[in-house]
Design an enzyme around this catalytic site. Structure first.
Site, PDB file in Angstrom:
ATOM      1  N   ARG A   1     -21.541 -20.944  39.674  1.00 29.78           N
ATOM      2  CA  ARG A   1     -21.016 -21.276  38.340  1.00 29.78           C
ATOM      3  C   ARG A   1     -19.534 -21.660  38.395  1.00 29.78           C
ATOM      4  NH1 ARG A   1     -22.732 -18.419  32.552  1.00 29.78           N
ATOM      5  NH2 ARG A   1     -21.607 -19.902  31.287  1.00 29.78           N
TER       6      ARG A   1
ATOM      7  N   HIS B   1     -10.120 -27.561  35.951  1.00 30.36           N
ATOM      8  CA  HIS B   1      -9.630 -26.610  34.961  1.00 30.36           C
ATOM      9  C   HIS B   1      -8.392 -25.834  35.398  1.00 30.36           C
ATOM     10  CE1 HIS B   1     -13.093 -27.713  32.696  1.00 30.36           C
ATOM     11  NE2 HIS B   1     -12.801 -26.873  31.721  1.00 30.36           N
TER      12      HIS B   1
ATOM     13  N   GLU C   1     -14.921 -33.999  29.813  1.00 28.89           N
ATOM     14  CA  GLU C   1     -15.763 -32.899  30.317  1.00 28.89           C
ATOM     15  C   GLU C   1     -17.051 -33.469  30.927  1.00 28.89           C
ATOM     16  OE1 GLU C   1     -15.164 -29.696  30.745  1.00 28.89           O
ATOM     17  OE2 GLU C   1     -13.801 -28.989  29.181  1.00 28.89           O
TER      18      GLU C   1
ATOM     19  N   HIS D   1      -5.749 -25.753  32.487  1.00 26.77           N
ATOM     20  CA  HIS D   1      -5.250 -24.549  31.822  1.00 26.77           C
ATOM     21  C   HIS D   1      -3.732 -24.471  31.928  1.00 26.77           C
ATOM     22  CE1 HIS D   1      -9.437 -22.560  32.386  1.00 26.77           C
ATOM     23  NE2 HIS D   1      -9.369 -23.234  31.256  1.00 26.77           N
TER      24      HIS D   1
ATOM     25  N   ASN E   1     -15.497 -24.968  36.934  1.00 30.32           N
ATOM     26  CA  ASN E   1     -14.049 -24.941  36.715  1.00 30.32           C
ATOM     27  C   ASN E   1     -13.339 -26.143  37.341  1.00 30.32           C
ATOM     28  OD1 ASN E   1     -14.054 -22.595  35.277  1.00 30.32           O
ATOM     29  ND2 ASN E   1     -13.888 -21.310  37.104  1.00 30.32           N
TER      30      ASN E   1
ATOM     31  N   ARG F   1     -24.636  -4.790  16.967  1.00 30.72           N
ATOM     32  CA  ARG F   1     -24.931  -4.915  18.421  1.00 30.72           C
ATOM     33  C   ARG F   1     -25.777  -6.140  18.757  1.00 30.72           C
ATOM     34  NH1 ARG F   1     -25.283   0.429  17.412  1.00 30.72           N
ATOM     35  NH2 ARG F   1     -23.565   1.626  18.264  1.00 30.72           N
TER      36      ARG F   1
ATOM     37  N   LYS G   1     -25.782 -28.521  33.359  1.00 25.79           N
ATOM     38  CA  LYS G   1     -25.047 -27.266  33.125  1.00 25.79           C
ATOM     39  C   LYS G   1     -26.015 -26.081  33.104  1.00 25.79           C
ATOM     40  CE  LYS G   1     -21.704 -24.552  30.736  1.00 25.79           C
ATOM     41  NZ  LYS G   1     -20.837 -24.261  29.616  1.00 25.79           N
TER      42      LYS G   1
ATOM     43  N   HIS H   1      -8.154 -29.792  24.851  1.00 27.00           N
ATOM     44  CA  HIS H   1      -8.590 -29.176  26.113  1.00 27.00           C
ATOM     45  C   HIS H   1      -9.236 -30.222  27.047  1.00 27.00           C
ATOM     46  CE1 HIS H   1     -10.425 -26.506  28.984  1.00 27.00           C
ATOM     47  NE2 HIS H   1     -11.609 -27.022  28.682  1.00 27.00           N
TER      48      HIS H   1
ATOM     49  N   LYS I   1     -21.811 -18.238  26.695  1.00 29.32           N
ATOM     50  CA  LYS I   1     -20.497 -17.583  26.609  1.00 29.32           C
ATOM     51  C   LYS I   1     -19.977 -17.705  25.174  1.00 29.32           C
ATOM     52  CE  LYS I   1     -18.592 -18.048  31.251  1.00 29.32           C
ATOM     53  NZ  LYS I   1     -17.520 -18.673  32.058  1.00 29.32           N
TER      54      LYS I   1
ATOM     55  N   GLU J   1     -21.918 -14.902  35.604  1.00 27.24           N
ATOM     56  CA  GLU J   1     -20.811 -15.195  36.526  1.00 27.24           C
ATOM     57  C   GLU J   1     -20.402 -13.932  37.290  1.00 27.24           C
ATOM     58  OE1 GLU J   1     -18.124 -17.792  34.474  1.00 27.24           O
ATOM     59  OE2 GLU J   1     -16.889 -18.009  36.267  1.00 27.24           O
TER      60      GLU J   1
HETATM   61  N1  LIG Z   1     -18.470 -21.122  25.287  1.00 26.75           N
HETATM   62  C1  LIG Z   1     -18.285 -21.997  26.254  1.00 26.75           C
HETATM   63  O1  LIG Z   1     -18.977 -22.005  27.277  1.00 26.75           O
HETATM   64  C2  LIG Z   1     -17.232 -23.029  26.093  1.00 26.75           C
HETATM   65  C3  LIG Z   1     -17.202 -24.125  26.964  1.00 26.75           C
HETATM   66  C4  LIG Z   1     -16.235 -25.108  26.740  1.00 26.75           C
HETATM   67  C5  LIG Z   1     -15.329 -24.989  25.695  1.00 26.75           C
HETATM   68  N2  LIG Z   1     -15.382 -23.890  24.877  1.00 26.75           N
HETATM   69  C6  LIG Z   1     -14.447 -23.727  23.755  1.00 26.75           C
HETATM   70  O2  LIG Z   1     -14.638 -24.795  22.846  1.00 26.75           O
HETATM   71  C7  LIG Z   1     -13.424 -25.012  22.128  1.00 26.75           C
HETATM   72  C8  LIG Z   1     -13.146 -26.491  22.035  1.00 26.75           C
HETATM   73  O3  LIG Z   1     -14.207 -27.081  21.329  1.00 26.75           O
HETATM   74  P1  LIG Z   1     -14.098 -28.544  20.701  1.00 26.75           P
HETATM   75  O4  LIG Z   1     -13.510 -29.461  21.689  1.00 26.75           O
HETATM   76  O5  LIG Z   1     -15.426 -28.826  20.132  1.00 26.75           O
HETATM   77  O6  LIG Z   1     -12.949 -28.403  19.575  1.00 26.75           O
HETATM   78  P2  LIG Z   1     -12.983 -27.962  18.037  1.00 26.75           P
HETATM   79  O7  LIG Z   1     -14.067 -27.028  17.753  1.00 26.75           O
HETATM   80  O8  LIG Z   1     -11.591 -27.540  17.722  1.00 26.75           O
HETATM   81  O9  LIG Z   1     -13.297 -29.340  17.275  1.00 26.75           O
HETATM   82  C9  LIG Z   1     -12.381 -30.403  17.380  1.00 26.75           C
HETATM   83  C10 LIG Z   1     -11.979 -30.967  16.011  1.00 26.75           C
HETATM   84  O10 LIG Z   1     -13.030 -31.807  15.537  1.00 26.75           O
HETATM   85  C11 LIG Z   1     -13.408 -31.437  14.219  1.00 26.75           C
HETATM   86  N3  LIG Z   1     -14.823 -31.773  14.113  1.00 26.75           N
HETATM   87  C12 LIG Z   1     -15.867 -31.124  14.690  1.00 26.75           C
HETATM   88  N4  LIG Z   1     -16.991 -31.827  14.507  1.00 26.75           N
HETATM   89  C13 LIG Z   1     -16.676 -32.907  13.783  1.00 26.75           C
HETATM   90  C14 LIG Z   1     -17.416 -34.019  13.311  1.00 26.75           C
HETATM   91  N5  LIG Z   1     -18.710 -34.179  13.591  1.00 26.75           N
HETATM   92  N6  LIG Z   1     -16.762 -34.950  12.579  1.00 26.75           N
HETATM   93  C15 LIG Z   1     -15.420 -34.838  12.343  1.00 26.75           C
HETATM   94  N7  LIG Z   1     -14.672 -33.838  12.808  1.00 26.75           N
HETATM   95  C16 LIG Z   1     -15.291 -32.884  13.507  1.00 26.75           C
HETATM   96  C17 LIG Z   1     -13.062 -29.973  14.132  1.00 26.75           C
HETATM   97  O11 LIG Z   1     -12.887 -29.562  12.794  1.00 26.75           O
HETATM   98  C18 LIG Z   1     -11.760 -29.934  14.944  1.00 26.75           C
HETATM   99  O12 LIG Z   1     -10.673 -30.326  14.136  1.00 26.75           O
HETATM  100  C19 LIG Z   1     -12.346 -24.231  22.849  1.00 26.75           C
HETATM  101  O13 LIG Z   1     -12.033 -23.086  22.092  1.00 26.75           O
HETATM  102  C20 LIG Z   1     -12.988 -23.839  24.164  1.00 26.75           C
HETATM  103  O14 LIG Z   1     -12.495 -22.625  24.669  1.00 26.75           O
HETATM  104  C21 LIG Z   1     -16.316 -22.932  25.052  1.00 26.75           C
HETATM  105 ZN   LIG Z   2     -13.498 -27.112  29.750  1.00 25.02          ZN
END
Ligand SMILES: NC(=O)c1ccc[n+]([C@@H]2O[C@H](COP(=O)([O-])OP(=O)(O)OC[C@H]3O[C@@H](n4cnc5c(N)ncnc54)[C@H](O)[C@@H]3O)[C@@H](O)[C@H]2O)c1
Ligand SMILES: [Zn+2]
Length: 373
Positions: free
Chosen positions: A248, A255, A186, A259, A252, A122, A228, A272, A144, A238
């Protein structure tokens, strides 16, 4: 080093920018106190291969017993079955409620590790070491966590604030250029809805960093996190029905189309953040068609998004698929699609789709898809 205090519930925590990952042991001790004996480091093979040893050595030398769990690399591994494997690993290692998880990676690792930390016993402590630009300015801020499921992206999750976030921009040196472009898209999004100042500073960095680029990037990341965090603090879960320019929901921006493009291309063609780059440009065009936004500002947004890098073309994507994907987004928003548009840089406005004449939406979408095909 820059420290940003985040006023989250149930407790405040600090984001430290400019501290080396090799010093994470002392930082973890400071964030967690003396109680945790054990840490499970969650990462993927690629990121662990680059920074895992430094992080584990530092945590061990601060007295933590460290074990490591690596997930597959990519969005397709951010699932309940992966989370279940991680939960089994935590249990097999006899992790106690007073122990902690450290997430080392991009948003995929952060979301999955955060979700496991939220539900194991938990809720146990979580520390985030984001290693992509997107995770530094966005995914690791706001609490999140979650996984994807057969019925949609990010639809299973929990709010779980970390006990600390450490940002070392030196790790971005190994990040592939496309991932930097995605992160900057972003950042441009946050600037476009945040303020003229945040937008201009992001645009200026993309033209030419001032002085020492790492120092400049640290300062820029700090401003994005502050923005943020301010928005999230006003609406942490939210829950509110707010539709004002500081709710909040404005996060988006860009987005709705993003999406839809990701869905229409089966999450394979665009990162993304790249999809968000297109989403920003589409929202700007739509805002212009509704006489909210001027032509000069549309050009400026185009220029700045392209300074972030080139985006993959949108070949073979048609209006019908995009509109269908809009509908499935709407299903999860109690029936009404709300678009975040702009009435100036730094001036978002939330517009209900019923207020947008269908022929206008159709025309803007068709010419947009043709332009970028
Ligand atoms: N929780 C939230 O509020 C929130 C907000 C925005 C996005 N997200 C989520 O985040 C995800 C996308 O995250 P992302 O864009 O970081 O993608 P990711 O985590 O897939 O990383 C992108 C790529 O870069 C590589 N990588 C990471 N760090 C590295 C480094 N320092 N050197 C070399 N390679 C590296 C990873 O292995 C991967 O192949 C999505 O799942 C999205 O839904 C969450
Ligand atoms: Zn985003």
């Amino acid at each position: 080093m820059v420290s940003i205090k985040i006023a989250a519930q149930p407790r405040k925590y600090t984001i430290e920018i400019g501290r080396s990952v090799s010093e994470c042991g002392r930082w973890a001790k400071k964030c967690l106190g003396s109680e945790p004996k054990q840490i499970v480091l969650v990462s993927n093979k690629k990121v662990h291969g680059l920074y895992g040893d430094e992080v584990s050595t530092s945590l061990s030398s601060s007295g933590f017993r460290v074990s490591t769990w690596l997930m597959g690399d990519g969005e397709r591994f951010k699932t309940l079955p992966s989370a279940e494997k991680l939960l089994a690993f935590l249990s097999a290692n006899n992790l106690q409620r007073t122990d902690a998880i450290v997430a080392l990676g991009g948003g995929v690792v952060g979301d999955l590790a955060g979700f496991a930390a939220a539900v194991y016993l938990r809720g146990i402590s979580l520390l985030q070491i984001p290693t992509t630009l997107l995770a530094m300015i966005d995914a690791s801020v706001g609490g999140k966590t979650g996984v994807n499921s057969p019925f949609g992206k990010n639809l299973v999750g929990a709010f779980h604030q970390p006990k600390g976030v450490l940002i070392d921009v030196a790790v971005l040196r190994t990040l592939p250029p496309r991932e930097m472009t995605a992160g900057f898209c972003e950042a441009i999004k946050q600037g476009a809805i945040g303020s003229r100042e945040l937008f201009d500073e992001t645009a200026a960095f993309l033209s030419a960093p001032l002085g020492d680029p790492e120092r400049h990037l640290n300062a820029l990341i700090a401003k994005h996190i502050e923005f943020k965090a301010r928005i999230v603090a006003g609406d942490e879960r939210e829950l509110s029905k707010r539709t004002d320019s500081r709710s909040r929901k404005i996060l988006n921006f860009g987005h709705t189309l993003a999406h839809a493009l990701e869905k229409a291309t089966k999450y394979k063609h665009l990162r993304h953040g790249e999809a968000v780059g297109y989403g920003i440009l589409f929202a700007a065009e739509l805002s212009k068609s509704l006489d909210l936004f001027g032509e000069k500002d549309v050009e400026l947004l185009n220029d700045v998004v392209h300074r972030a890098g080139s985006l993959p073309r949108l070949a073979n994507i048609y209006e019908k698929e995009v509109v269908e994907a809009f509908r499935s987004d709407k299903k999860h928003l109690s029936g009404s699609l709300q678009m975040v548009l702009l009435r100036g840089i730094g001036k978002p406005v939330i517009v209900d789709e019923n207020k947008i004449p269908k022929p206008v939406l159709k025309k803007v979408l068709n010419s947009f898809l043709q332009k970028w095909a």
